[in-house]
Design a protein around this motif. Structure first.
Motif, PDB file in Angstrom:
ATOM      1  N   ARG A 157     109.237  37.485  57.451  1.00  0.00           N
ATOM      2  CA  ARG A 157     108.670  38.352  56.417  1.00  0.00           C
ATOM      3  C   ARG A 157     108.074  39.615  57.040  1.00  0.00           C
ATOM      4  NH1 ARG A 157     109.262  39.402  50.982  1.00  0.00           N
ATOM      5  NH2 ARG A 157     107.317  40.087  50.044  1.00  0.00           N
ATOM      6  N   GLY A 158     107.589  39.496  58.266  1.00  0.00           N
ATOM      7  CA  GLY A 158     107.102  40.668  58.982  1.00  0.00           C
ATOM      8  C   GLY A 158     108.236  41.617  59.327  1.00  0.00           C
ATOM      9  N   GLY A 159     109.443  41.068  59.550  1.00  0.00           N
ATOM     10  CA  GLY A 159     110.615  41.898  59.783  1.00  0.00           C
ATOM     11  C   GLY A 159     111.053  42.601  58.508  1.00  0.00           C
ATOM     12  N   ILE A 160     110.919  41.915  57.377  1.00  0.00           N
ATOM     13  CA  ILE A 160     111.226  42.524  56.078  1.00  0.00           C
ATOM     14  C   ILE A 160     110.242  43.651  55.796  1.00  0.00           C
ATOM     15  CG2 ILE A 160     111.367  42.079  53.596  1.00  0.00           C
ATOM     16  CD1 ILE A 160     112.139  39.154  54.358  1.00  0.00           C
ATOM     17  N   LEU A 161     108.962  43.419  56.108  1.00  0.00           N
ATOM     18  CA  LEU A 161     107.960  44.478  55.964  1.00  0.00           C
ATOM     19  C   LEU A 161     108.314  45.670  56.850  1.00  0.00           C
ATOM     20  CD1 LEU A 161     105.225  45.624  55.005  1.00  0.00           C
ATOM     21  CD2 LEU A 161     104.131  44.340  56.866  1.00  0.00           C
ATOM     22  N   CYS A 167     111.397  52.621  55.196  1.00  0.00           N
ATOM     23  CA  CYS A 167     111.682  53.358  53.958  1.00  0.00           C
ATOM     24  C   CYS A 167     110.544  54.297  53.592  1.00  0.00           C
ATOM     25  CB  CYS A 167     111.899  52.377  52.808  1.00  0.00           C
ATOM     26  SG  CYS A 167     113.321  51.281  52.984  1.00  0.00           S
ATOM     27  N   LYS A 168     109.303  53.908  53.881  1.00  0.00           N
ATOM     28  CA  LYS A 168     108.137  54.616  53.352  1.00  0.00           C
ATOM     29  C   LYS A 168     107.314  55.400  54.373  1.00  0.00           C
ATOM     30  CE  LYS A 168     108.765  52.829  49.209  1.00  0.00           C
ATOM     31  NZ  LYS A 168     109.134  53.664  48.040  1.00  0.00           N
ATOM     32  N   LEU A 169     107.325  54.995  55.637  1.00  0.00           N
ATOM     33  CA  LEU A 169     106.417  55.618  56.607  1.00  0.00           C
ATOM     34  C   LEU A 169     107.153  56.245  57.794  1.00  0.00           C
ATOM     35  CD1 LEU A 169     103.410  53.101  56.790  1.00  0.00           C
ATOM     36  CD2 LEU A 169     103.653  55.155  55.384  1.00  0.00           C
ATOM     37  N   SER A 170     108.290  56.856  57.537  1.00  0.00           N
ATOM     38  CA  SER A 170     109.045  57.476  58.629  1.00  0.00           C
ATOM     39  C   SER A 170     108.330  58.690  59.207  1.00  0.00           C
ATOM     40  CB  SER A 170     110.434  57.896  58.136  1.00  0.00           C
ATOM     41  OG  SER A 170     110.331  58.848  57.080  1.00  0.00           O
ATOM     42  N   ASP A 171     107.304  59.181  58.499  1.00  0.00           N
ATOM     43  CA  ASP A 171     106.539  60.324  59.013  1.00  0.00           C
ATOM     44  C   ASP A 171     105.480  59.900  60.024  1.00  0.00           C
ATOM     45  OD1 ASP A 171     105.159  58.993  56.947  1.00  0.00           O
ATOM     46  OD2 ASP A 171     103.891  60.736  56.567  1.00  0.00           O
ATOM     47  N   LYS A 172     105.185  58.579  60.071  1.00  0.00           N
ATOM     48  CA  LYS A 172     104.145  58.082  60.972  1.00  0.00           C
ATOM     49  C   LYS A 172     104.676  57.169  62.066  1.00  0.00           C
ATOM     50  CE  LYS A 172     100.099  58.300  57.949  1.00  0.00           C
ATOM     51  NZ  LYS A 172      98.956  57.543  57.365  1.00  0.00           N
ATOM     52  N   ILE A 173     105.839  56.562  61.844  1.00  0.00           N
ATOM     53  CA  ILE A 173     106.372  55.568  62.773  1.00  0.00           C
ATOM     54  C   ILE A 173     107.710  56.057  63.323  1.00  0.00           C
ATOM     55  CG2 ILE A 173     107.083  53.167  63.055  1.00  0.00           C
ATOM     56  CD1 ILE A 173     105.224  52.455  60.737  1.00  0.00           C
ATOM     57  N   ALA A 174     107.845  56.031  64.646  1.00  0.00           N
ATOM     58  CA  ALA A 174     108.996  56.650  65.304  1.00  0.00           C
ATOM     59  C   ALA A 174     110.232  55.767  65.355  1.00  0.00           C
ATOM     60  CB  ALA A 174     108.607  57.071  66.722  1.00  0.00           C
ATOM     61  N   ALA A 175     110.064  54.448  65.422  1.00  0.00           N
ATOM     62  CA  ALA A 175     111.202  53.537  65.493  1.00  0.00           C
ATOM     63  C   ALA A 175     110.776  52.162  65.003  1.00  0.00           C
ATOM     64  CB  ALA A 175     111.747  53.455  66.921  1.00  0.00           C
ATOM     65  N   PHE A 176     111.776  51.369  64.576  1.00  0.00           N
ATOM     66  CA  PHE A 176     111.515  50.095  63.926  1.00  0.00           C
ATOM     67  C   PHE A 176     112.430  49.014  64.507  1.00  0.00           C
ATOM     68  CE2 PHE A 176     110.843  53.697  61.213  1.00  0.00           C
ATOM     69  CZ  PHE A 176     109.647  53.455  60.549  1.00  0.00           C
ATOM     70  N   ALA A 177     111.934  47.771  64.523  1.00  0.00           N
ATOM     71  CA  ALA A 177     112.748  46.651  64.989  1.00  0.00           C
ATOM     72  C   ALA A 177     112.408  45.415  64.172  1.00  0.00           C
ATOM     73  CB  ALA A 177     112.500  46.383  66.479  1.00  0.00           C
ATOM     74  N   SER A 178     113.384  44.906  63.437  1.00  0.00           N
ATOM     75  CA  SER A 178     113.149  43.692  62.646  1.00  0.00           C
ATOM     76  C   SER A 178     113.845  42.514  63.305  1.00  0.00           C
ATOM     77  CB  SER A 178     113.645  43.875  61.205  1.00  0.00           C
ATOM     78  OG  SER A 178     115.049  43.922  61.146  1.00  0.00           O
ATOM     79  N   VAL A 179     113.126  41.414  63.390  1.00  0.00           N
ATOM     80  CA  VAL A 179     113.669  40.183  63.972  1.00  0.00           C
ATOM     81  C   VAL A 179     113.703  39.127  62.870  1.00  0.00           C
ATOM     82  CG1 VAL A 179     113.355  38.393  65.729  1.00  0.00           C
ATOM     83  CG2 VAL A 179     112.713  40.771  66.237  1.00  0.00           C
ATOM     84  N   ALA A 180     114.890  38.564  62.615  1.00  0.00           N
ATOM     85  CA  ALA A 180     115.069  37.575  61.547  1.00  0.00           C
ATOM     86  C   ALA A 180     114.595  38.121  60.211  1.00  0.00           C
ATOM     87  CB  ALA A 180     114.336  36.273  61.895  1.00  0.00           C
ATOM     88  N   GLY A 181     114.932  39.381  59.948  1.00  0.00           N
ATOM     89  CA  GLY A 181     114.583  40.016  58.689  1.00  0.00           C
ATOM     90  C   GLY A 181     115.749  40.830  58.172  1.00  0.00           C
ATOM     91  N   SER A 182     115.601  41.389  56.959  1.00  0.00           N
ATOM     92  CA  SER A 182     116.628  42.257  56.400  1.00  0.00           C
ATOM     93  C   SER A 182     115.987  43.147  55.340  1.00  0.00           C
ATOM     94  CB  SER A 182     117.779  41.440  55.804  1.00  0.00           C
ATOM     95  OG  SER A 182     118.852  42.297  55.425  1.00  0.00           O
ATOM     96  N   LEU A 183     116.812  43.902  54.640  1.00  0.00           N
ATOM     97  CA  LEU A 183     116.347  44.847  53.636  1.00  0.00           C
ATOM     98  C   LEU A 183     116.393  44.185  52.254  1.00  0.00           C
ATOM     99  CD1 LEU A 183     115.552  47.916  53.333  1.00  0.00           C
ATOM    100  CD2 LEU A 183     117.979  48.338  52.856  1.00  0.00           C
ATOM    101  N   PRO A 184     115.290  44.208  51.509  1.00  0.00           N
ATOM    102  CA  PRO A 184     115.279  43.619  50.167  1.00  0.00           C
ATOM    103  C   PRO A 184     116.257  44.336  49.226  1.00  0.00           C
ATOM    104  CG  PRO A 184     113.041  43.938  50.958  1.00  0.00           C
ATOM    105  CD  PRO A 184     113.942  44.655  51.913  1.00  0.00           C
TER     106      PRO A 184
END
Length: 314
Positions: A157-161, A167-184
């Protein structure tokens, strides 16, 4: 005589009351300083809190010995899965040791009732996107964080978050990594970041909790398939080419890197063949999982940090 005695008695009483009030005030000031000192950041383990949306939110963090208040340092946010906590996901991922070795700050937020909410703050519901945004702002006031190098990763669920944050904070966060997650499924049509997104996804092909082939779209909380999720980010970043990544020698991990994307963004997919719902290379009390991890030879935390280092906000 009686009047004089009464006046002196009242004078003593008033003096006593003033003394008690003064001491109480001093104790209150001292207590305030103690509470304030709890928010100070120290090298090593820290526990912090922040008021957000009328709720007291908590987090666990680790500051490496190399931290210098006069020099900005990267920040990695790590989000736990359902029924987890900031402290528990720190034990699983081993990001503290990595932070000490590589020189970055790592923060593990806690979800309300050990869960994350992706909904807006309506009818008393928690908006964890807003919470994360406020947390980043609050952390910047306490420690010297490099605003160009803030990263987010999470499990289940943390990967889903983490996907929702992209989607929402691309202005504050430079890169993302989801483990065992996906896009709702419900989030996908409204996911329109204003900037390119560097996304890394690690998923087991036999994950029974986050299905590799995706959910029935009518199911509550349905997730898109891993191929659809990767395709979505590839399309958003307008990636032209793809190639098998040479980063991982393991035959049990199929790594595909999508490059030539706009804004130097990148999409990296790691498919763990026959892998389940787990953090590759993470600590576990499950003997069979430890055996699988040993054969796998993949340290997800190290691989994620390597990915993060290639990206920063402009």
């Amino acid at each position: 005589m009686n009047i004089y005695f009464s006046f002196k008695s009242w004078k003593k009483i008033i003096t006593l009351l003033l003394t008690i009030s003064f001491l109480t005030a001093c104790e209150s000031i001292e207590a305030g300083e103690i509470n304030k000192s709890k928010q100070k950041i120290f090298i090593g383990d820290n526990y912090g809190q922040i008021n957000n949306q009328g709720r007291l939110r908590t987090y666990y963090s680790y500051i490496p010995k190399s931290y210098n208040p006069n020099q900005p340092m990267p920040l990695v946010l790590v989000f736990h899965g359902d029924a987890g906590s900031g402290r528990s996901i720190s034990d699983v991922t081993g990001f503290n040791n990595l932070a000490e070795q590589k020189g970055f700050i790592v923060v593990y937020p806690d979800g309300i009732n050990q869960k994350w909410s992706l909904r807006s703050n309506s009818q008393g519901k928690v908006d964890d996107i807003s919470f994360v945004s406020s947390l980043i702002d609050g952390l910047k006031q306490q420690v010297n964080i490099d605003s160009h190098k803030v990263y987010a990763t999470g499990f289940s669920r943390g990967g889903i978050l983490t996907q929702a944050l992209a989607c929402k904070l691309s202005d504050k966060i430079a890169a993302f990594a989801s483990v065992a997650g996906s896009l709702p499924v419900r989030l996908k049509p409204n996911c329109q970041p204003e900037t390119p997104i560097s996304m890394m996804a690690i998923n087991g092909t036999k994950d029974r909790d986050v299905l590799y082939e995706g959910d029935d779209r009518d199911r509550r909380g349905a997730l898109v398939s891993i191929s659809d999720m990767v395709g979505f980010w590839r399309s958003h970043d307008r990636c032209i080419s793809s190639s098998a990544s040479p980063l991982l020698p393991s035959t049990k991990v199929k790594a595909t890197q999508y490059s030539n994307c706009i804004g130097n963004s990148e999409v990296l997919q790691l498919a763990v063949v026959d892998g389940g719902h787990f953090w590759p290379g993470g600590a576990s009390t499950d003997a069979s999982l430890n055996k699988f991890n040993a054969q796998l030879g993949l340290n997800a935390s190290q691989t994620i940090w390597d990915f993060f280092q290639r990206h920063s906000l402009s």
